[in-house]
Scaffold this motif. Sequence first.
Motif, short mmCIF file in Angstrom:
data_model
loop_
_atom_site.label_atom_id
_atom_site.label_comp_id
_atom_site.label_asym_id
_atom_site.label_seq_id
_atom_site.Cartn_x
_atom_site.Cartn_y
_atom_site.Cartn_z
N VAL A 1 -13.98 -21.28 -14.70
CA VAL A 1 -14.18 -20.05 -13.95
C VAL A 1 -12.91 -19.22 -14.03
O VAL A 1 -11.82 -19.70 -13.72
CB VAL A 1 -14.53 -20.35 -12.49
CG1 VAL A 1 -14.59 -19.07 -11.68
CG2 VAL A 1 -15.85 -21.11 -12.41
N GLN A 2 -13.06 -17.98 -14.45
CA GLN A 2 -11.92 -17.06 -14.49
C GLN A 2 -11.92 -16.18 -13.26
O GLN A 2 -12.98 -15.83 -12.74
CB GLN A 2 -11.97 -16.22 -15.76
CG GLN A 2 -11.78 -17.03 -17.03
CD GLN A 2 -11.75 -16.16 -18.27
OE1 GLN A 2 -12.43 -15.14 -18.33
NE2 GLN A 2 -10.97 -16.55 -19.26
N LEU A 3 -10.73 -15.83 -12.81
CA LEU A 3 -10.57 -15.00 -11.63
C LEU A 3 -9.96 -13.67 -12.02
O LEU A 3 -9.05 -13.61 -12.85
CB LEU A 3 -9.67 -15.70 -10.61
CG LEU A 3 -10.11 -17.09 -10.17
CD1 LEU A 3 -9.08 -17.70 -9.23
CD2 LEU A 3 -11.48 -17.05 -9.52
N GLN A 4 -10.46 -12.61 -11.42
CA GLN A 4 -9.99 -11.26 -11.71
C GLN A 4 -9.66 -10.57 -10.41
O GLN A 4 -10.55 -10.27 -9.62
CB GLN A 4 -11.08 -10.47 -12.45
CG GLN A 4 -10.70 -9.04 -12.78
CD GLN A 4 -9.87 -8.93 -14.04
OE1 GLN A 4 -9.96 -9.75 -14.94
NE2 GLN A 4 -9.04 -7.90 -14.08
N ALA A 5 -8.36 -10.32 -10.20
CA ALA A 5 -7.92 -9.63 -8.99
C ALA A 5 -7.83 -8.14 -9.26
O ALA A 5 -7.46 -7.71 -10.36
CB ALA A 5 -6.56 -10.16 -8.56
N SER A 6 -8.14 -7.35 -8.24
CA SER A 6 -8.05 -5.90 -8.36
C SER A 6 -7.84 -5.28 -7.00
O SER A 6 -7.96 -5.95 -5.97
CB SER A 6 -9.33 -5.35 -9.00
OG SER A 6 -10.45 -5.63 -8.19
N GLY A 7 -7.53 -3.99 -7.00
CA GLY A 7 -7.43 -3.25 -5.76
C GLY A 7 -6.03 -2.87 -5.32
O GLY A 7 -5.87 -2.18 -4.30
N GLY A 8 -5.03 -3.30 -6.06
CA GLY A 8 -3.68 -2.96 -5.69
C GLY A 8 -3.38 -1.48 -5.88
O GLY A 8 -4.17 -0.75 -6.48
N GLY A 9 -2.24 -1.06 -5.36
CA GLY A 9 -1.86 0.34 -5.50
C GLY A 9 -0.63 0.66 -4.69
O GLY A 9 0.02 -0.23 -4.13
N LEU A 10 -0.31 1.93 -4.64
CA LEU A 10 0.84 2.43 -3.89
C LEU A 10 0.35 3.04 -2.58
O LEU A 10 -0.48 3.95 -2.59
CB LEU A 10 1.58 3.48 -4.72
CG LEU A 10 2.72 4.23 -4.03
CD1 LEU A 10 3.82 3.28 -3.61
CD2 LEU A 10 3.26 5.33 -4.93
N VAL A 11 0.87 2.51 -1.48
CA VAL A 11 0.49 3.01 -0.16
C VAL A 11 1.75 3.21 0.67
O VAL A 11 2.84 2.80 0.26
CB VAL A 11 -0.47 2.06 0.56
CG1 VAL A 11 -1.79 1.93 -0.19
CG2 VAL A 11 0.17 0.70 0.77
N GLN A 12 1.57 3.81 1.83
CA GLN A 12 2.69 4.02 2.74
C GLN A 12 2.67 3.00 3.87
O GLN A 12 1.64 2.38 4.15
CB GLN A 12 2.64 5.44 3.31
CG GLN A 12 2.82 6.52 2.26
CD GLN A 12 2.85 7.90 2.86
OE1 GLN A 12 2.23 8.16 3.89
NE2 GLN A 12 3.59 8.81 2.23
N THR A 13 3.79 2.85 4.52
CA THR A 13 3.88 1.94 5.67
C THR A 13 2.80 2.29 6.69
O THR A 13 2.62 3.45 7.03
CB THR A 13 5.26 2.04 6.30
OG1 THR A 13 6.25 1.62 5.35
CG2 THR A 13 5.36 1.15 7.53
#
Length: 121
Positions: A1-13
């Motif tokens: 089974v392979q895992l694929q992470a996503s959803g990261g990005g640049l945000v503010q505090t």
Amino acid sequence: VQLQASGGGLVQTGDSLRLSCAASGRIFSSAFMAWFRQATGKDREFVTAIRWGTGRTYYADSVKERFAISRVQAENTMYLQMNSLLPEDTAVYYCARSTSYSTRSSDFGSWGQGTLVTVSS
């Protein structure tokens, strides 16, 4: 089974972000799925885990009350809802799978490729 992470990005505090981890196949109910993170120059650290079948969750003290792990079993997908983000949450976030509960990255045999979360102050 392979895992694929996503959803990261640049945000503010103080902002929120939701990460996803999609598995290419079925995740058995006995498995533990987890999120780890690794900041530049630091070791990979445990963030949170969930037992796939029961939904029992585990959290590092540093993220308790701010982060929430969840899963949709039918979709073989795990989520990490991150609220009240802080600059110290900046890291590459990895999803991982193990056959037993652990906070040690060495106990997890399957890993996603990581997704970068950057929290600006």
